[in-house]
Write an enzyme that holds these catalytic residues in place. Structure first.
Site, short mmCIF file in Angstrom:
data_model
loop_
_atom_site.label_atom_id
_atom_site.label_comp_id
_atom_site.label_asym_id
_atom_site.label_seq_id
_atom_site.Cartn_x
_atom_site.Cartn_y
_atom_site.Cartn_z
N ASP A 43 49.34 54.60 52.11
CA ASP A 43 49.30 56.00 51.70
C ASP A 43 48.09 56.32 50.82
O ASP A 43 47.52 57.39 50.91
CB ASP A 43 50.58 56.35 50.95
CG ASP A 43 51.78 56.46 51.88
OD1 ASP A 43 51.58 56.75 53.08
OD2 ASP A 43 52.91 56.25 51.42
N THR A 154 58.08 63.23 47.19
CA THR A 154 58.81 61.96 47.27
C THR A 154 58.05 60.82 46.60
O THR A 154 58.52 59.68 46.63
CB THR A 154 59.10 61.56 48.73
OG1 THR A 154 57.86 61.41 49.42
CG2 THR A 154 59.95 62.60 49.43
#
Length: 253
Positions: A43, A154
């Site tokens: 990510d 998140t």
């Protein structure tokens, strides 16, 4: 139609190996000439790729060669053109951060996930929070606070007990990090158009630094955060595995 693909990879050996294998199979073009950019890593690398290519028209399709891979698709060398043709697109606007440090220097940065303020010393930070020019909290004593986009809700926001936001929601999450006063204050949901300002109280005694994704500014005096609608990031996901589904699934794990 065969798409022109640019392959980018993190420095991790597994990502570099994957890039070599995919280039050998599908070829490679410069990002400026690509119809689609394939990012190989985790990510963090996906965020760096989105920032680096924000001025280019090509969308970014990530394949996980990192750890969590929330913004990535599963890795596979097979059928990549077919997967790209079937992929679904998500559009994301980043946050724009304007920060002034204790020396009076001005800093600007963009964040796809969140902008966070964190104490930089042994004592808790003291922050005054204003929204659209109106003081909403005169003093928050805490380890820090953050403003998150739906895409970043998140990540650090969720770890700080902030809410998970639907990807299409026109809201931002303002979340406290280990709030001491007001006791257990966890933040607020704000419209996407809101301008949030943090003023650091007793900055010499209680230094604070600000982070916009991977960009860090030390000894901030005040920080203003807003959504930046003029910049749109295009991210591709396999059908049924887009951000909306992932955000819903995360709440049931």
């Amino acid at each position: 139609m065969v798409q022109k693909i640019a392959f980018l990879a993190s420095r991790a050996p597994v990502a570099q190996t994957a890039r070599a294998a995919l280039i050998g199979r599908y070829g490679d073009v410069a990002v400026e000439k690509a119809d689609v950019i394939v990012a190989l890593g985790g990510d963090g690398f996906m965020l760096r790729t989105l920032h680096a290519t924000e001025a280019l028209p090509a969308p970014v399709y990530g394949m996980n060669r990192g750890t969590i891979g929330f913004l990535m698709n599963e890795y596979s060398e097979a059928d990549l053109p077919e997967r790209l043709a079937a992929a679904e697109e998500e559009l994301l606007n980043p946050l724009a951060m304007l920060a002034v440090d204790q020396a009076g220097n001005t800093h600007e940065a963009l964040a796809i996930n969140e902008v966070s303020l964190l104490r930089a010393g042994p004592q808790a930070a003291k922050l005054r929070i204003s929204v659209d020019g109106r003081v909403r909290l005169s003093e928050l004593v805490c380890d820090g606070a953050l403003v998150s986009t739906p895409a970043g809700s998140t990540a650090y926001n969720y770890s700080a007990h902030g809410p998970i936001l639907p990807i299409g929601a026109d809201v931002l999450a303002l979340t406290a990090i280990a709030a001491f006063r007001p006791r257990r204050w966890r933040g607020a949901l704000l419209p996407k158009t809101a301008r949030v300002r943090f003023d650091v109280i007793e900055a010499d005694k209680r230094p604070v630094h600000a982070d916009a994704d991977s960009i860090s500014i030390s000894n901030v005096h005040w920080v203003e955060i807003r959504s930046e609608p003029s910049i749109t990031h295009r991210i591709l996901f396999d059908p049924g595995h887009g951000l909306e589904e992932r955000l819903i699934a995360e709440q049931f794990t």
